[in-house]
Design a protein around this motif. Sequence first.
Motif, PDB file in Angstrom:
ATOM      1  N   ARG A 146       1.986  -6.737   3.209  1.00  0.00           N
ATOM      2  CA  ARG A 146       1.127  -5.620   3.603  1.00  0.00           C
ATOM      3  C   ARG A 146       0.892  -5.647   5.103  1.00  0.00           C
ATOM      4  O   ARG A 146       0.956  -4.627   5.781  1.00  0.00           O
ATOM      5  CB  ARG A 146      -0.209  -5.696   2.862  1.00  0.00           C
ATOM      6  CG  ARG A 146      -0.137  -5.289   1.398  1.00  0.00           C
ATOM      7  CD  ARG A 146      -1.486  -5.380   0.721  1.00  0.00           C
ATOM      8  NE  ARG A 146      -1.989  -6.741   0.771  1.00  0.00           N
ATOM      9  CZ  ARG A 146      -1.644  -7.688  -0.093  1.00  0.00           C
ATOM     10  NH1 ARG A 146      -0.810  -7.436  -1.067  1.00  0.00           N
ATOM     11  NH2 ARG A 146      -2.136  -8.902   0.033  1.00  0.00           N
ATOM     12  N   ARG A 147       0.639  -6.841   5.633  1.00  0.00           N
ATOM     13  CA  ARG A 147       0.400  -6.985   7.059  1.00  0.00           C
ATOM     14  C   ARG A 147       1.622  -6.529   7.865  1.00  0.00           C
ATOM     15  O   ARG A 147       1.498  -5.871   8.899  1.00  0.00           O
ATOM     16  CB  ARG A 147       0.085  -8.456   7.349  1.00  0.00           C
ATOM     17  CG  ARG A 147      -0.306  -8.777   8.763  1.00  0.00           C
ATOM     18  CD  ARG A 147      -1.754  -8.422   9.004  1.00  0.00           C
ATOM     19  NE  ARG A 147      -1.951  -7.982  10.375  1.00  0.00           N
ATOM     20  CZ  ARG A 147      -3.123  -7.552  10.841  1.00  0.00           C
ATOM     21  NH1 ARG A 147      -4.173  -7.499  10.052  1.00  0.00           N
ATOM     22  NH2 ARG A 147      -3.246  -7.173  12.085  1.00  0.00           N
ATOM     23  N   TYR A 192       1.725  -2.826   7.875  1.00  0.00           N
ATOM     24  CA  TYR A 192       0.608  -2.339   8.691  1.00  0.00           C
ATOM     25  C   TYR A 192       0.968  -2.391  10.174  1.00  0.00           C
ATOM     26  O   TYR A 192       0.808  -1.417  10.908  1.00  0.00           O
ATOM     27  CB  TYR A 192      -0.609  -3.214   8.391  1.00  0.00           C
ATOM     28  CG  TYR A 192      -1.845  -2.910   9.187  1.00  0.00           C
ATOM     29  CD1 TYR A 192      -2.574  -1.744   8.955  1.00  0.00           C
ATOM     30  CD2 TYR A 192      -2.312  -3.804  10.151  1.00  0.00           C
ATOM     31  CE1 TYR A 192      -3.730  -1.475   9.677  1.00  0.00           C
ATOM     32  CE2 TYR A 192      -3.461  -3.546  10.874  1.00  0.00           C
ATOM     33  CZ  TYR A 192      -4.168  -2.381  10.639  1.00  0.00           C
ATOM     34  OH  TYR A 192      -5.306  -2.123  11.344  1.00  0.00           O
ATOM     35  N   GLN A 235      -1.582   8.044  -3.941  1.00  0.00           N
ATOM     36  CA  GLN A 235      -0.859   7.126  -4.808  1.00  0.00           C
ATOM     37  C   GLN A 235       0.601   7.052  -4.374  1.00  0.00           C
ATOM     38  O   GLN A 235       1.192   8.055  -3.969  1.00  0.00           O
ATOM     39  CB  GLN A 235      -0.972   7.591  -6.261  1.00  0.00           C
ATOM     40  CG  GLN A 235      -2.418   7.493  -6.788  1.00  0.00           C
ATOM     41  CD  GLN A 235      -2.522   7.789  -8.269  1.00  0.00           C
ATOM     42  OE1 GLN A 235      -1.517   8.045  -8.933  1.00  0.00           O
ATOM     43  NE2 GLN A 235      -3.729   7.748  -8.798  1.00  0.00           N
ATOM     44  N   ARG A 247      -2.759   5.765   8.504  1.00  0.00           N
ATOM     45  CA  ARG A 247      -4.075   6.371   8.329  1.00  0.00           C
ATOM     46  C   ARG A 247      -4.964   6.048   9.528  1.00  0.00           C
ATOM     47  O   ARG A 247      -5.640   6.921  10.074  1.00  0.00           O
ATOM     48  CB  ARG A 247      -4.702   5.837   7.030  1.00  0.00           C
ATOM     49  CG  ARG A 247      -5.976   6.526   6.610  1.00  0.00           C
ATOM     50  CD  ARG A 247      -6.279   6.234   5.134  1.00  0.00           C
ATOM     51  NE  ARG A 247      -6.296   4.808   4.834  1.00  0.00           N
ATOM     52  CZ  ARG A 247      -5.577   4.227   3.871  1.00  0.00           C
ATOM     53  NH1 ARG A 247      -4.784   4.929   3.096  1.00  0.00           N
ATOM     54  NH2 ARG A 247      -5.645   2.928   3.681  1.00  0.00           N
ATOM     55  N   GLU A 248      -4.956   4.774   9.949  1.00  0.00           N
ATOM     56  CA  GLU A 248      -5.814   4.370  11.065  1.00  0.00           C
ATOM     57  C   GLU A 248      -5.384   5.017  12.375  1.00  0.00           C
ATOM     58  O   GLU A 248      -6.160   5.101  13.315  1.00  0.00           O
ATOM     59  CB  GLU A 248      -5.837   2.845  11.186  1.00  0.00           C
ATOM     60  CG  GLU A 248      -6.593   2.216  10.014  1.00  0.00           C
ATOM     61  CD  GLU A 248      -6.690   0.693  10.105  1.00  0.00           C
ATOM     62  OE1 GLU A 248      -6.329   0.126  11.151  1.00  0.00           O
ATOM     63  OE2 GLU A 248      -7.139   0.085   9.119  1.00  0.00           O
ATOM     64  N   ILE A 308       2.288  -0.030   1.308  1.00  0.00           N
ATOM     65  CA  ILE A 308       0.826   0.106   1.274  1.00  0.00           C
ATOM     66  C   ILE A 308       0.228  -0.283   2.621  1.00  0.00           C
ATOM     67  O   ILE A 308      -0.710   0.350   3.115  1.00  0.00           O
ATOM     68  CB  ILE A 308       0.251  -0.727   0.102  1.00  0.00           C
ATOM     69  CG1 ILE A 308       0.594  -0.020  -1.225  1.00  0.00           C
ATOM     70  CG2 ILE A 308      -1.253  -0.931   0.248  1.00  0.00           C
ATOM     71  CD1 ILE A 308       0.318  -0.851  -2.472  1.00  0.00           C
ATOM     72  N   LEU A 337      -0.977  -1.929  -7.778  1.00  0.00           N
ATOM     73  CA  LEU A 337      -1.815  -1.308  -6.749  1.00  0.00           C
ATOM     74  C   LEU A 337      -1.461   0.138  -6.486  1.00  0.00           C
ATOM     75  O   LEU A 337      -2.292   0.909  -6.004  1.00  0.00           O
ATOM     76  CB  LEU A 337      -1.649  -2.038  -5.417  1.00  0.00           C
ATOM     77  CG  LEU A 337      -2.030  -3.494  -5.398  1.00  0.00           C
ATOM     78  CD1 LEU A 337      -1.901  -4.023  -3.991  1.00  0.00           C
ATOM     79  CD2 LEU A 337      -3.461  -3.607  -5.894  1.00  0.00           C
ATOM     80  N   VAL A 388      -4.181   3.068  -4.508  1.00  0.00           N
ATOM     81  CA  VAL A 388      -4.268   3.466  -3.115  1.00  0.00           C
ATOM     82  C   VAL A 388      -4.245   4.986  -3.065  1.00  0.00           C
ATOM     83  O   VAL A 388      -3.912   5.650  -4.044  1.00  0.00           O
ATOM     84  CB  VAL A 388      -3.118   2.875  -2.264  1.00  0.00           C
ATOM     85  CG1 VAL A 388      -3.273   1.370  -2.157  1.00  0.00           C
ATOM     86  CG2 VAL A 388      -1.752   3.246  -2.829  1.00  0.00           C
ATOM     87  N   SER A 389      -4.601   5.519  -1.914  1.00  0.00           N
ATOM     88  CA  SER A 389      -4.704   6.967  -1.798  1.00  0.00           C
ATOM     89  C   SER A 389      -4.003   7.413  -0.527  1.00  0.00           C
ATOM     90  O   SER A 389      -4.358   6.946   0.553  1.00  0.00           O
ATOM     91  CB  SER A 389      -6.183   7.349  -1.773  1.00  0.00           C
ATOM     92  OG  SER A 389      -6.345   8.666  -1.333  1.00  0.00           O
ATOM     93  N   SER A 433       0.654 -12.536  -4.774  1.00  0.00           N
ATOM     94  CA  SER A 433       1.154 -11.172  -4.586  1.00  0.00           C
ATOM     95  C   SER A 433       1.180 -10.473  -5.939  1.00  0.00           C
ATOM     96  O   SER A 433       1.430 -11.095  -6.961  1.00  0.00           O
ATOM     97  CB  SER A 433       2.560 -11.177  -3.976  1.00  0.00           C
ATOM     98  OG  SER A 433       3.531 -11.347  -4.983  1.00  0.00           O
ATOM     99  N   PRO A 434       0.891  -9.173  -5.944  1.00  0.00           N
ATOM    100  CA  PRO A 434       0.865  -8.452  -7.227  1.00  0.00           C
ATOM    101  C   PRO A 434       2.195  -8.567  -7.965  1.00  0.00           C
ATOM    102  O   PRO A 434       2.218  -8.695  -9.181  1.00  0.00           O
ATOM    103  CB  PRO A 434       0.605  -7.007  -6.797  1.00  0.00           C
ATOM    104  CG  PRO A 434      -0.042  -7.098  -5.467  1.00  0.00           C
ATOM    105  CD  PRO A 434       0.532  -8.311  -4.817  1.00  0.00           C
ATOM    106  N   ARG A 445      -1.749   2.261   5.390  1.00  0.00           N
ATOM    107  CA  ARG A 445      -3.021   1.956   6.040  1.00  0.00           C
ATOM    108  C   ARG A 445      -2.885   2.114   7.558  1.00  0.00           C
ATOM    109  O   ARG A 445      -3.748   2.702   8.218  1.00  0.00           O
ATOM    110  CB  ARG A 445      -3.453   0.527   5.689  1.00  0.00           C
ATOM    111  CG  ARG A 445      -4.707   0.102   6.416  1.00  0.00           C
ATOM    112  CD  ARG A 445      -5.065  -1.361   6.169  1.00  0.00           C
ATOM    113  NE  ARG A 445      -6.058  -1.799   7.133  1.00  0.00           N
ATOM    114  CZ  ARG A 445      -6.337  -3.060   7.388  1.00  0.00           C
ATOM    115  NH1 ARG A 445      -5.716  -4.029   6.733  1.00  0.00           N
ATOM    116  NH2 ARG A 445      -7.259  -3.381   8.277  1.00  0.00           N
TER     117      ARG A 445
END
Lengths: 337, 337
Positions: A227-228, A231, A288, A261-262, A254, A281, A285-286, A76-77, A258
Amino acid sequence: MGKKVTIRDIARLAGVSVTTVSQILNGKGERFSQKTRDKIFKLRDEYGYVPDFNARSLILRQSSSMIGVLVPNISSPFFGTFVEGVQHVAQHERMIPLIFSADRNAELEQNYLSQMLERSIDGLIIASATMTTDTINRIIGARDVPYILFDQNYAQEGTRVLTDDYRGGELAAQHLADLGHKKIAILEPNELSENFTQRLTGFQDCLRKNHIELDVAHNVIKAPLSRRGGYDAAAAVIKAGVTAAFAGNDDMAIGLMRGLRERGVKVPDQISIMGYDDIYLDEYVSPQLTTIRQPIMDLGIGAAKMLLNKIHSDQEQEQIQRFPVELVQRQSTARVR
Amino acid sequence: MGKKVTIRDIARLAGVSVTTVSQILNGKGERFSQKTRDKIFKLRDEYGYVPDFNARSLILRQSSSMIGVLVPNISSPFFGTFVEGVQHVAQHERMIPLIFSADRNAELEQNYLSQMLERSIDGLIIASATMTTDTINRIIGARDVPYILFDQNYAQEGTRVLTDDYRGGELAAQHLADLGHKKIAILEPNELSENFTQRLTGFQDCLRKNHIELDVAHNVIKAPLSRRGGYDAAAAVIKAGVTAAFAGNDDMAIGLMRGLRERGVKVPDQISIMGYDDIYLDEYVSPQLTTIRQPIMDLGIGAAKMLLNKIHSDQEQEQIQRFPVELVQRQSTARVR
């Protein structure tokens, strides 16, 4: 007269480990080259080194010059950066960090801890989501191994580095309040370790101060801390009908972005997203990610320095080092429409 | 009659390390609890375990049950995932992985290598961008320590896991050719290790097959192998006036996309971007990154298994295990307009 020369100085001057010097000076240096042995004896004579109590205790304790680092997830970051900080310090002191990533598995964590102790590690940095200090103390037992607690612990006790999670939560809530948001969701992990409890309490207290009501039954959404997890929670966030969401950490945020967005939801135009941590990260990402910054690398450096102090000084007192948190405003939050 | 019982079986049955069993059975088990010692002797009798040559050699060599892993950067998604794969295997075998991140610093890499050897590690996985096999062999010297090379090496020799970088480069070029791109830039690291040389040769050969000319003087852009490197190269890519760019790895590609976004260039509408690796970030950036997939976790698992085989069998032969690469088409590449 100058400062007394220590075994550590000799090791540094010779460019070898403390263990090497102690073995050579104690007549157990057969496995090292003649050149190395000569160098050590020459330095000893040149600097008038005399073994002292500490050096002897180092030998008696059979120091391995290794420190153990237990984290939930090395890839992980957040923990990757934390471990880098630890490595910087360890490298400078010629200590080797033993890094273990136990994926929040209690049995595995205890297993790793036992294995490290078997190898006579000098100290430990523990960021464990499952172990209590009781468990840690039971496993360490009679051994005199100092440790530092960090981040995801259920107990906030013992020597440790920390950031003010309560304040971080407040900063996040105040930012969303300042942007005019009134319908806000929280994305939080299934089980709350102490740092998350603090973070979310600060957030909710600050909402209250701003007379913003949190619909706990519908708008506090539980999800895995990943992240999952973020999401997969996107649908629930949309269903909550909020204009902003505060995720427990940046990974979750993050993932949530995502997911939104989807599903065609625009961030921040339709929903503002706020993270926590400031992992590397966030800027890639966009949009930010707006977040609460913890100085992750500094936390690793601070934890390692504190541990080495404890190892070298045999200090018993509890020590606490606090690091600041701050709001980093980027593009994922905007004024409510 | 069944398979002969090994010291490793006894260790597994008892839930302790091989070192523990060997020490107890060799009368050096004072530091373990009476309970553990009793369990080991009981298992020995129950399964009729007799020390064999391998077990004895394990003891004579003073196995530490540790393997060293040297990577350029533990906090990068690629090596973080690779190390996770190594950990899975090591954990199963009750080996401890010593993980070192040397940030492409030659002196530090050699330093770490020496320190690991001092600690009697059983074997090594080396993903070094700076060390040649000559250097490695010189440091290892007379010690019988097996090692596996991986990824960023200048030499492709010795026992190793690998993917077909040449083929990966071809797949990337063919994908861009199929989309009609004729003006293409390459973003490559300042120094080319063997895997990058292969990757870029495959890419260029395939462009040639498709009668696409590469303007080497202007469109092969050098940059550090990092997100920051890709980010800083955005201006040069825009200046090159291309419709597509192939970045040496995903980190660079993700940085490049950020740089282009900040300069108002739309991906893939104005420039298609192609990465390499398939790190976990690819699906979280927007647009999602088209890339060549390397099975990163499997590479870590494969490298660790191969190393353990080498440690246990004292095999001298060079072994090579190949893993497939494949195109993963996402949203960052599109038909040229």
